[in-house]
Structure formats: structure tokens, C-alpha cells
Design a protein around this motif. Structure first.
Motif, short mmCIF file in Angstrom:
data_model
loop_
_atom_site.label_atom_id
_atom_site.label_comp_id
_atom_site.label_asym_id
_atom_site.label_seq_id
_atom_site.Cartn_x
_atom_site.Cartn_y
_atom_site.Cartn_z
N UNK A 184 32.53 -9.86 -0.42
CA UNK A 184 32.70 -9.37 1.03
C UNK A 184 31.50 -9.27 1.88
N UNK A 185 30.39 -9.13 1.24
CA UNK A 185 28.93 -9.08 2.07
C UNK A 185 28.20 -10.18 2.17
N UNK A 186 28.49 -11.12 1.25
CA UNK A 186 27.85 -12.37 1.38
C UNK A 186 26.84 -12.43 0.33
N UNK A 187 26.38 -13.72 0.18
CA UNK A 187 25.32 -13.94 -0.91
C UNK A 187 23.92 -14.09 -0.14
N UNK A 233 20.45 -12.43 -4.60
CA UNK A 233 19.36 -13.23 -3.96
C UNK A 233 19.66 -14.35 -4.52
N UNK A 234 20.03 -15.57 -3.64
CA UNK A 234 20.41 -17.08 -3.90
C UNK A 234 19.44 -17.93 -3.55
N UNK A 235 18.77 -18.29 -4.52
CA UNK A 235 17.65 -19.30 -4.44
C UNK A 235 17.99 -20.83 -4.38
N UNK A 236 18.11 -21.49 -3.31
CA UNK A 236 18.81 -22.98 -3.24
C UNK A 236 17.53 -23.79 -3.35
N UNK A 237 17.49 -24.68 -4.25
CA UNK A 237 16.73 -25.50 -4.77
C UNK A 237 15.34 -24.95 -4.89
N UNK A 256 19.42 -12.08 -9.15
CA UNK A 256 18.87 -13.27 -8.72
C UNK A 256 19.71 -14.52 -9.41
N UNK A 257 19.91 -15.23 -8.25
CA UNK A 257 20.80 -16.44 -8.48
C UNK A 257 19.71 -17.57 -8.35
N UNK A 258 19.82 -18.68 -9.48
CA UNK A 258 18.92 -19.91 -9.55
C UNK A 258 19.84 -20.74 -9.24
N UNK A 259 19.92 -21.39 -8.11
CA UNK A 259 20.82 -22.46 -7.48
C UNK A 259 20.25 -23.70 -7.59
N UNK A 260 20.56 -24.56 -8.48
CA UNK A 260 19.67 -25.91 -8.59
C UNK A 260 20.70 -27.17 -8.79
N UNK A 306 19.53 -13.80 -13.61
CA UNK A 306 20.74 -13.20 -13.76
C UNK A 306 21.96 -14.12 -13.79
N UNK A 307 22.03 -14.97 -12.85
CA UNK A 307 23.00 -16.03 -12.66
C UNK A 307 22.38 -17.49 -12.29
N UNK A 308 22.80 -18.46 -13.38
CA UNK A 308 22.71 -19.90 -12.90
C UNK A 308 23.66 -20.66 -12.56
#
Length: 323
Positions: A73-76, A125-129, A153-157, A174-176
């Protein structure tokens, strides 16, 4: 009890400090990704990713277009880093991922972005690239934790990762959220200048799965820990969907969360390659869904409206867990 982000324990027991120190060593000569350019980035030299010592950020925002358990609901809390260790000819973000638009910042400023996103009530927290500026991210994370950061923590690769580097993230991420773009070397070379992508991609994903063995989604439908694999279906089967799905089914699990993406558009230089110079057809996407079914893959999302970034859950209720 609520599930605490993994990095909090690593901050307390010193593992985060170790990861920071080890990752900074990889900047000279640079071997953060499989390209191993070998430049001295501590002296601001630049290799394939066109990045020196300091990270470059294009934007940060509360993003509502990610998979439902990420955006909620609140966004990434998404941070878009400029530059990349790949060179996808169809990249929709090429203006900053390949042309380098953005602002060079310090790790302290990056920590401030993380904390601001948390204040905006983002779910993560979504880390893109993030691959090419991992040491700086980890340093920023330590600063942010000192100031009270306490969301996953999101590792967005894009998935072109060295297994040795992914091992440094054990107990921190936490999340890949990882792409599986290609299953054959020819396509990887032709469209992303990364001939050995499939090998490194599959090795890295198996390591990611070993670190986050189960997917934990809370009672609000928000993912707190886990692995999500994205597969962008390309025209003329340029992405090799069958081999990708077979790998997931046989080497990981049929319960793996998969985001099967249909929104391909021929951005950037894609028009120079006839076979991918058009949009995906309905039949091509339907064929990809049938391949998932063939391999017994039922977890994740398909795009319910063809070509739009909207997702429909598939057999995900069994994964729900209360905090």
C-alpha cells in the motif's frame, strides 16, 4: 514477533563491517562483477560500468509499480542507481543506466535517502542496479542503521553477479529481486554484451536461494524475506524461456516466486536488431505461461493485462505467514 531485517544482526556482530572491508578491497583491481575490469576505482578509474569511487543516483522514490508484496500500500522505497555492469540494447532506463544521468553522492547522502524513504512509510529499501556500487551501499547501510533504519533490504539486480560477491551479502540482504534474462550465451552477448551471463546468473541465484531458504510474507501481504525471480519475455524467444523455467523447477523449487513480465518494448537500440524490434505478441506471452505450467511452476505473478505492469497472484496464499 515481527521479523527484523537481517542486517541488524550483522551490524551488531560485525559481519556488516567485514563485508564493507572486503567489498572495498574488490575496487582495486575492480572485480565486483564477472567482468573483472581490473581498474583502480579507489583512484576514481572507470571500467565497463563507467563508475568511479562514488555512487551516482538518478532518483529515489516510493514506487508503486513493483510486484504486490514489494509495493504493498505504501510503496517500495526505490533508489535508482546510474550506470550498470550490463549494456542491454533494449534497456528502458538507458538514459541513466547507460548514459550516466544522475548525481554523484557520498555514502552518507545515500544513507539519508534510505532514512527518508523509511520516513515515507515505504515497506522496504529497494536498491535498483546495485552490483557496481555495492561497497558504497554497504557503507551507507551502516550509517543508516546507526540512525535507526529498520525495514527490509531488497537487492534488485539484473543478475550478472559473481557468486563470491553475493556470498558477502549473506545475513545482510533480506529480499533478492533478480532477473533471469537469458539462458544461452549467444543472446546474452548479442543483447547485453555479457556472453557468460547464464553461468554466473544461475550460480548466483542458487547462492541467493541458499541464503534466504524460504519466502516469508506477513499477514498484510508484504514480503519480509525471500527470493523473487523476474523473467522478461522477449520476442522470438530471445530470452530462452524454456531453459530458464527448467532451471528454476529442477535446481531451485517449483514454489519459487516468479514474475513473468510481458511489457517488453523496443527501447534504446533494439530497433537495430530485427528479431526484437517489435512488441511481444499475445501468443508469445501465452507460450511463456504454458512453459511455466509445464514445469509445475505456480508461485508468483503473471501480468493480467498484456503489456501493462500489473500483476495477478498465482497460488501465493500458501506462503502467507503471520509476524
Amino acid at each position: 514477533m515481527p521479523i527484523r531485517p537481517a542486517y541488524l544482526k550483522s551490524y551488531q556482530d560485525g559481519r556488516l563491517d567485514d563485508a564493507i572491508a572486503q567489498s572495498y578491497k574488490l575496487l582495486n583491481p575492480c572485480s565486483l562483477c564477472p567482468r573483472k575490469c581490473g581498474v583502480n576505482r579507489l583512484n576514481n578509474q572507470k571500467g565497463f560500468c563507467k563508475t568511479g569511487l562514488e555512487p551516482v543516483v538518478y532518483s529515489f522514490m516510493s514506487h508503486h509499480g513493483e510486484e504486490p508484496p514489494l509495493s504493498g500500500v505504501s510503496g517500495s522505497g526505490t533508489i535508482f542507481f546510474s550506470n550498470c555492469n550490463m549494456a542491454c540494447v533494449y534497456c528502458q532506463n538507458y538514459e541513466f543506466s547507460q548514459e550516466g544521468r544522475g548525481k554523484e553522492i557520498s555514502p552518507k547522502a545515500l544513507a539519508g535517502y534510505m532514512l527518508e524513504l523509511e520516513k515515507m512509510n515505504c515497506h522496504n529499501i529497494n536498491l535498483v542496479t546495485p552490483t557496481h556500487i555495492l561497497p558504497q551501499i554497504l557503507q551507507a547501510l551502516k550509517i543508516a542503521v546507526k540512525e535507526g533504519l529498520n525495514i527490509p533490504l531488497v537487492y534488485n539486480t539484473g543478475g550478472y553477479e559473481s557468486i563470491e560477491v553475493i556470498k558477502l551479502l549473506n545475513g545482510i540482504v533480506d529480499i533478492y529481486l533478480v532477473d533471469m534474462r537469458y539462458s544461452d550465451n549467444e543472446s546474452a552477448l548479442k543483447y547485453s554484451s555479457a556472453r557468460d551471463y547464464p553461468k554466473y546468473n544461475m550460480e548466483a541465484i542458487k547462492e541467493m536461494r541458499s541464503q534466504v531458504e524460504s519466502d516469508i510474507i506477513d499477514k498484510e501481504g508484504i514480503i519480509r524475506r525471500g527470493l523473487i525471480i523476474r523473467h522478461l519475455v522477449l520476442p522470438n524467444n530471445a530470452s530462452g524461456t524454456d531453459k530458464v523455467m527448467r532451471f528454476i523447477s529442477e535446481e531451485l523449487s517449483q514454489d519459487t516466486l516468479i514474475s513473468l513480465m510481458s511489457q517488453y518494448l523496443p527501447y534504446h537500440k533494439a530497433g537495430e536488431f530485427k528479431e526484437i524490434s517489435r512488441r511481444l505478441t499475445h501468443k508469445e506471452y501465452d507460450d511463456a505461461k504454458k512453459i511455466m505450467e509445464k514445469y509445475g511452476l505456480h508461485g508468483g505473478w503473471i501480468q493480467e493485462s498484456f503489456g501493462l505492469e500489473r500483476f495477478a497472484g498465482v497460488n501465493i496464499k500458501s506462503l502467507l505467514k503471520n509476524d
